[in-house]
Design a protein around this motif. Structure first.
Motif, PDB file in Angstrom:
ATOM      1  N   CYS A  33       0.845  -1.191   0.000  1.00  0.00           N
ATOM      2  CA  CYS A  33       0.000   0.000   0.000  1.00  0.00           C
ATOM      3  C   CYS A  33       0.884   1.246   0.000  1.00  0.00           C
ATOM      4  CB  CYS A  33      -0.944  -0.008   1.196  1.00  0.00           C
ATOM      5  SG  CYS A  33      -0.118   0.184   2.786  1.00  0.00           S
ATOM      6  N   ASP A  34       0.266   2.396  -0.242  1.00  0.00           N
ATOM      7  CA  ASP A  34       1.027   3.648  -0.347  1.00  0.00           C
ATOM      8  C   ASP A  34       1.845   3.965   0.897  1.00  0.00           C
ATOM      9  OD1 ASP A  34       0.074   4.028  -2.887  1.00  0.00           O
ATOM     10  OD2 ASP A  34      -1.513   5.406  -2.285  1.00  0.00           O
ATOM     11  N   ARG A  35       1.261   3.765   2.070  1.00  0.00           N
ATOM     12  CA  ARG A  35       1.972   4.086   3.314  1.00  0.00           C
ATOM     13  C   ARG A  35       3.228   3.220   3.452  1.00  0.00           C
ATOM     14  NH1 ARG A  35       0.157   2.344   8.968  1.00  0.00           N
ATOM     15  NH2 ARG A  35       1.697   3.336  10.276  1.00  0.00           N
ATOM     16  N   ASN A  36       3.083   1.928   3.225  1.00  0.00           N
ATOM     17  CA  ASN A  36       4.234   1.031   3.318  1.00  0.00           C
ATOM     18  C   ASN A  36       5.232   1.300   2.201  1.00  0.00           C
ATOM     19  OD1 ASN A  36       3.034  -0.134   5.525  1.00  0.00           O
ATOM     20  ND2 ASN A  36       2.381  -1.971   4.459  1.00  0.00           N
ATOM     21  N   SER A  37       4.740   1.648   1.023  1.00  0.00           N
ATOM     22  CA  SER A  37       5.631   1.941  -0.094  1.00  0.00           C
ATOM     23  C   SER A  37       6.533   3.125   0.212  1.00  0.00           C
ATOM     24  CB  SER A  37       4.828   2.228  -1.363  1.00  0.00           C
ATOM     25  OG  SER A  37       4.197   1.056  -1.818  1.00  0.00           O
ATOM     26  N   ALA A  38       5.980   4.149   0.857  1.00  0.00           N
ATOM     27  CA  ALA A  38       6.784   5.317   1.202  1.00  0.00           C
ATOM     28  C   ALA A  38       7.910   4.935   2.162  1.00  0.00           C
ATOM     29  CB  ALA A  38       5.898   6.402   1.812  1.00  0.00           C
ATOM     30  N   GLU A  39       7.610   4.085   3.141  1.00  0.00           N
ATOM     31  CA  GLU A  39       8.636   3.651   4.091  1.00  0.00           C
ATOM     32  C   GLU A  39       9.676   2.768   3.400  1.00  0.00           C
ATOM     33  OE1 GLU A  39      10.582   3.237   7.837  1.00  0.00           O
ATOM     34  OE2 GLU A  39       9.346   4.743   6.879  1.00  0.00           O
ATOM     35  N   LEU A  40       9.245   1.885   2.526  1.00  0.00           N
ATOM     36  CA  LEU A  40      10.184   1.040   1.792  1.00  0.00           C
ATOM     37  C   LEU A  40      11.102   1.888   0.914  1.00  0.00           C
ATOM     38  CD1 LEU A  40       7.802  -1.849   0.770  1.00  0.00           C
ATOM     39  CD2 LEU A  40       9.843  -2.078   2.190  1.00  0.00           C
ATOM     40  N   GLN A  41      10.530   2.888   0.292  1.00  0.00           N
ATOM     41  CA  GLN A  41      11.343   3.771  -0.541  1.00  0.00           C
ATOM     42  C   GLN A  41      12.382   4.499   0.310  1.00  0.00           C
ATOM     43  OE1 GLN A  41       9.080   6.688  -2.714  1.00  0.00           O
ATOM     44  NE2 GLN A  41      10.492   6.530  -4.429  1.00  0.00           N
ATOM     45  N   ARG A  42      11.989   4.952   1.491  1.00  0.00           N
ATOM     46  CA  ARG A  42      12.928   5.630   2.392  1.00  0.00           C
ATOM     47  C   ARG A  42      14.048   4.680   2.806  1.00  0.00           C
ATOM     48  NH1 ARG A  42      14.375   6.001   7.468  1.00  0.00           N
ATOM     49  NH2 ARG A  42      12.911   4.440   8.171  1.00  0.00           N
ATOM     50  N   LEU A  43      13.680   3.461   3.171  1.00  0.00           N
ATOM     51  CA  LEU A  43      14.685   2.478   3.587  1.00  0.00           C
ATOM     52  C   LEU A  43      15.624   2.124   2.439  1.00  0.00           C
ATOM     53  CD1 LEU A  43      12.474   0.116   5.736  1.00  0.00           C
ATOM     54  CD2 LEU A  43      14.237   1.692   6.547  1.00  0.00           C
ATOM     55  N   GLY A  44      15.100   2.077   1.247  1.00  0.00           N
ATOM     56  CA  GLY A  44      15.923   1.762   0.086  1.00  0.00           C
ATOM     57  C   GLY A  44      16.905   2.853  -0.276  1.00  0.00           C
ATOM     58  N   GLN A  45      16.698   4.061   0.237  1.00  0.00           N
ATOM     59  CA  GLN A  45      17.575   5.183  -0.085  1.00  0.00           C
ATOM     60  C   GLN A  45      18.682   5.379   0.933  1.00  0.00           C
ATOM     61  OE1 GLN A  45      14.931   8.488  -0.497  1.00  0.00           O
ATOM     62  NE2 GLN A  45      14.193   7.828  -2.484  1.00  0.00           N
ATOM     63  N   ILE A  46      18.686   4.620   2.005  1.00  0.00           N
ATOM     64  CA  ILE A  46      19.716   4.758   3.021  1.00  0.00           C
ATOM     65  C   ILE A  46      21.058   4.323   2.443  1.00  0.00           C
ATOM     66  CG2 ILE A  46      20.576   3.878   5.233  1.00  0.00           C
ATOM     67  CD1 ILE A  46      17.661   3.677   6.135  1.00  0.00           C
ATOM     68  N   ASP A  47      22.049   5.158   2.599  1.00  0.00           N
ATOM     69  CA  ASP A  47      23.407   4.858   2.161  1.00  0.00           C
ATOM     70  C   ASP A  47      24.078   4.091   3.295  1.00  0.00           C
ATOM     71  OD1 ASP A  47      25.780   4.864   0.709  1.00  0.00           O
ATOM     72  OD2 ASP A  47      26.425   6.750   1.617  1.00  0.00           O
ATOM     73  N   PRO A  48      24.364   2.789   3.120  1.00  0.00           N
ATOM     74  CA  PRO A  48      24.924   1.995   4.222  1.00  0.00           C
ATOM     75  C   PRO A  48      26.148   2.604   4.904  1.00  0.00           C
ATOM     76  CG  PRO A  48      24.286   0.562   2.428  1.00  0.00           C
ATOM     77  CD  PRO A  48      24.129   1.995   1.939  1.00  0.00           C
ATOM     78  N   PRO A  49      27.152   3.127   4.184  1.00  0.00           N
ATOM     79  CA  PRO A  49      28.290   3.718   4.888  1.00  0.00           C
ATOM     80  C   PRO A  49      27.877   4.922   5.732  1.00  0.00           C
ATOM     81  CG  PRO A  49      28.910   3.214   2.636  1.00  0.00           C
ATOM     82  CD  PRO A  49      27.415   3.009   2.743  1.00  0.00           C
ATOM     83  N   ALA A  50      26.970   5.755   5.230  1.00  0.00           N
ATOM     84  CA  ALA A  50      26.531   6.919   5.982  1.00  0.00           C
ATOM     85  C   ALA A  50      25.725   6.493   7.197  1.00  0.00           C
ATOM     86  CB  ALA A  50      25.703   7.842   5.086  1.00  0.00           C
ATOM     87  N   ALA A  51      24.903   5.465   7.041  1.00  0.00           N
ATOM     88  CA  ALA A  51      24.093   4.976   8.158  1.00  0.00           C
ATOM     89  C   ALA A  51      24.990   4.387   9.248  1.00  0.00           C
ATOM     90  CB  ALA A  51      23.086   3.934   7.664  1.00  0.00           C
ATOM     91  N   ALA A  52      26.028   3.683   8.856  1.00  0.00           N
ATOM     92  CA  ALA A  52      26.942   3.090   9.824  1.00  0.00           C
ATOM     93  C   ALA A  52      27.709   4.182  10.572  1.00  0.00           C
ATOM     94  CB  ALA A  52      27.911   2.145   9.115  1.00  0.00           C
ATOM     95  N   ALA A  53      28.063   5.253   9.885  1.00  0.00           N
ATOM     96  CA  ALA A  53      28.806   6.336  10.518  1.00  0.00           C
ATOM     97  C   ALA A  53      27.922   7.079  11.524  1.00  0.00           C
ATOM     98  CB  ALA A  53      29.321   7.294   9.460  1.00  0.00           C
ATOM     99  N   ALA A  54      26.628   7.129  11.239  1.00  0.00           N
ATOM    100  CA  ALA A  54      25.694   7.839  12.126  1.00  0.00           C
ATOM    101  C   ALA A  54      25.369   7.037  13.380  1.00  0.00           C
ATOM    102  CB  ALA A  54      24.408   8.171  11.368  1.00  0.00           C
TER     103      ALA A  54
END
Length: 55
Positions: A33-54
Motif C-alpha cells: 500500500c502507499d503508506r508502506n511503499s513510502a517507508e520502503l522507498q525511504r529504507l531503500g535510499q539509506i546509504d549503508p556507509p553513511a548509516a553506519a557512521a551515524a
C-alpha cells in the motif's frame, strides 16, 4: 520480480548487497500500500556507509 532469497548476496557487515536490496525494495513497492511503499522507498535510499557512521 523479487530476487530468489537463496541467491541474494550478503556483504561482510551482514547487510544485503545493494543490487539485491534495490531489487527487493522495488518488488515490494509494486505490491504494498502507499503508506508502506513510502517507508520502503525511504529504507531503500539509506546509504549503508553513511548509516553506519551515524550509528
Amino acid at each position: 520480480m523479487a530476487p530468489d532469497p537463496r541467491s541474494m548476496e550478503w556483504q561482510q557487515d551482514g547487510e544485503l548487497a545493494r543490487a539485491d536490496l534495490d531489487a527487493l525494495v522495488n518488488a515490494l513497492l509494486r505490491v504494498e500500500c502507499d503508506r508502506n511503499s513510502a517507508e520502503l522507498q525511504r529504507l531503500g535510499q539509506i546509504d549503508p556507509p553513511a548509516a553506519a557512521a551515524a550509528a
